[in-house]
Each structure stands twice: as C-alpha cells, then as structure tokens.
Design a protein around this motif. Structure first.
Motif, PDB file in Angstrom:
ATOM      1  N   ARG A  30       0.850  -1.182   0.000  1.00  0.00           N
ATOM      2  CA  ARG A  30       0.000   0.000   0.000  1.00  0.00           C
ATOM      3  C   ARG A  30       0.890   1.239   0.000  1.00  0.00           C
ATOM      4  NH1 ARG A  30      -2.271  -3.870   3.424  1.00  0.00           N
ATOM      5  NH2 ARG A  30      -4.355  -4.477   2.736  1.00  0.00           N
ATOM      6  N   TYR A  31       0.486   2.222  -0.790  1.00  0.00           N
ATOM      7  CA  TYR A  31       1.272   3.448  -0.875  1.00  0.00           C
ATOM      8  C   TYR A  31       0.397   4.549  -1.461  1.00  0.00           C
ATOM      9  CZ  TYR A  31       1.704   1.611  -5.603  1.00  0.00           C
ATOM     10  OH  TYR A  31       1.420   1.081  -6.839  1.00  0.00           O
ATOM     11  N   ALA A  32       0.800   5.775  -1.313  1.00  0.00           N
ATOM     12  CA  ALA A  32       0.089   6.920  -1.880  1.00  0.00           C
ATOM     13  C   ALA A  32       0.996   7.602  -2.891  1.00  0.00           C
ATOM     14  CB  ALA A  32      -0.307   7.898  -0.781  1.00  0.00           C
ATOM     15  N   VAL A  33       0.383   8.129  -3.945  1.00  0.00           N
ATOM     16  CA  VAL A  33       1.101   8.907  -4.952  1.00  0.00           C
ATOM     17  C   VAL A  33       0.330  10.196  -5.192  1.00  0.00           C
ATOM     18  CG1 VAL A  33       2.186   6.905  -6.050  1.00  0.00           C
ATOM     19  CG2 VAL A  33      -0.042   7.705  -6.882  1.00  0.00           C
ATOM     20  N   ARG A  34       0.958  11.163  -5.818  1.00  0.00           N
ATOM     21  CA  ARG A  34       0.341  12.474  -6.025  1.00  0.00           C
ATOM     22  C   ARG A  34      -0.299  12.639  -7.400  1.00  0.00           C
ATOM     23  NH1 ARG A  34      -0.887  15.068  -1.944  1.00  0.00           N
ATOM     24  NH2 ARG A  34       0.132  17.048  -2.090  1.00  0.00           N
ATOM     25  N   ALA A  35      -0.009  11.755  -8.354  1.00  0.00           N
ATOM     26  CA  ALA A  35      -0.516  11.936  -9.718  1.00  0.00           C
ATOM     27  C   ALA A  35      -1.041  10.621 -10.275  1.00  0.00           C
ATOM     28  CB  ALA A  35       0.601  12.470 -10.609  1.00  0.00           C
ATOM     29  N   PRO A  36      -2.108  10.679 -11.089  1.00  0.00           N
ATOM     30  CA  PRO A  36      -2.625   9.469 -11.715  1.00  0.00           C
ATOM     31  C   PRO A  36      -1.560   8.711 -12.514  1.00  0.00           C
ATOM     32  CG  PRO A  36      -4.171  11.263 -12.031  1.00  0.00           C
ATOM     33  CD  PRO A  36      -2.922  11.847 -11.413  1.00  0.00           C
ATOM     34  N   ALA A  37      -0.702   9.447 -13.200  1.00  0.00           N
ATOM     35  CA  ALA A  37       0.343   8.801 -14.007  1.00  0.00           C
ATOM     36  C   ALA A  37       1.265   7.945 -13.146  1.00  0.00           C
ATOM     37  CB  ALA A  37       1.147   9.851 -14.774  1.00  0.00           C
ATOM     38  N   ASP A  38       1.572   8.412 -11.938  1.00  0.00           N
ATOM     39  CA  ASP A  38       2.441   7.634 -11.043  1.00  0.00           C
ATOM     40  C   ASP A  38       1.772   6.334 -10.621  1.00  0.00           C
ATOM     41  OD1 ASP A  38       4.358   9.641 -11.169  1.00  0.00           O
ATOM     42  OD2 ASP A  38       3.611  10.634  -9.373  1.00  0.00           O
ATOM     43  N   ALA A  39       0.475   6.389 -10.331  1.00  0.00           N
ATOM     44  CA  ALA A  39      -0.252   5.183  -9.929  1.00  0.00           C
ATOM     45  C   ALA A  39      -0.283   4.172 -11.072  1.00  0.00           C
ATOM     46  CB  ALA A  39      -1.673   5.555  -9.506  1.00  0.00           C
ATOM     47  N   VAL A  40      -0.654   4.621 -12.257  1.00  0.00           N
ATOM     48  CA  VAL A  40      -0.760   3.723 -13.412  1.00  0.00           C
ATOM     49  C   VAL A  40       0.615   3.197 -13.810  1.00  0.00           C
ATOM     50  CG1 VAL A  40      -1.421   3.593 -15.852  1.00  0.00           C
ATOM     51  CG2 VAL A  40      -2.921   4.728 -14.200  1.00  0.00           C
TER      52      VAL A  40
END
Length: 123
Positions: A30-40
């Motif tokens: 589990r982790y958090a990212v700031r941008a949709p591109a980072d998640a994908v």
C-alpha cells in the motif's frame, strides 16, 4: 496567512492472494502517490514483471491492459476522481491492483489548533 486547501492524492493497493478464493492474502503493498500517471506507471511495471510467468491467454490480457485501452481508461477514471482497478489470475492465485483518489489536506503550521493539556483551559 493562507487557508488550508485540499490536494488530490491517490491511495494504491496491490494484494496477491494464494488461492482464487481471495481469502488467503500472500502479500500486500500500500502506498500513496500524487498523480494518476504515477499510480498507473507502478501498476504497469508490476503487470509487465508478472506477465512472463502467465499462461498465454492471461499474458495477452495483461499486456493488452498495459499497452492499450485498460491503462488509458484507468488514467481517465483517476483524472475524473473515480477509482480504478485491475486483476490477474496466475498459477493458483491472483493479484489485484486498486487505486482510489482522496483529498490530502495541506495545512500550514500557523493554522493548526493547539491541543490543550488536561486540566488547562475551559475543557
């Protein structure tokens, strides 16, 4: 003094189950990212790594998601503030990825309320 304002962030989970029953998690990240591109991007990297171990049909489905409409649809959903996900069966288990947008509040120190000590103040 600037007021607190929310920023959008994305909560990501990758859970791998030992069986197809989804009742026996083998691994979770589990982790958090700031941008949709980072998640994908992280999902695409995980799926590419797993793809070589998959049977032909699942490999084709996985790579179609990575290189085609699946990741584009996921990116669109995240930009609209909607969750997205993807799952793959492999060997006797399966892995699922989910991403959920949330509001992450940035508050400057001067706007934080003090925490009263017991016995001090009107409370």
């Amino acid at each position: 003094m600037r007021a607190a304002h929310p920023d959008r962030a994305f909560w990501c989970e990758r859970i791998t189950y030992r069986t197809l029953d989804a009742d026996d998690p083998a691994d979770a990240e589990r982790y958090a990212v700031r941008a949709p591109a980072d998640a994908v991007r992280r999902i695409r990297a995980d799926v590419r790594e797993l793809a070589s171990t998959l049977p032909h049909v699942e490999r084709h489905r996985a790579l179609s998601w990575v290189d085609g409409g699946g990741c584009v649809g996921a990116m669109g959903a995240l930009h609209r503030g909607e969750p997205c996900g993807f799952s793959l069966s492999h060997e006797r288990g399966w892995t699922e990825w989910t991403v959920r947008p949330y509001l992450d509040f940035s508050v400057e120190g001067g706007l934080l309320l003090p925490i009263p000590r017991p016995g001090c103040g009107p409370f």
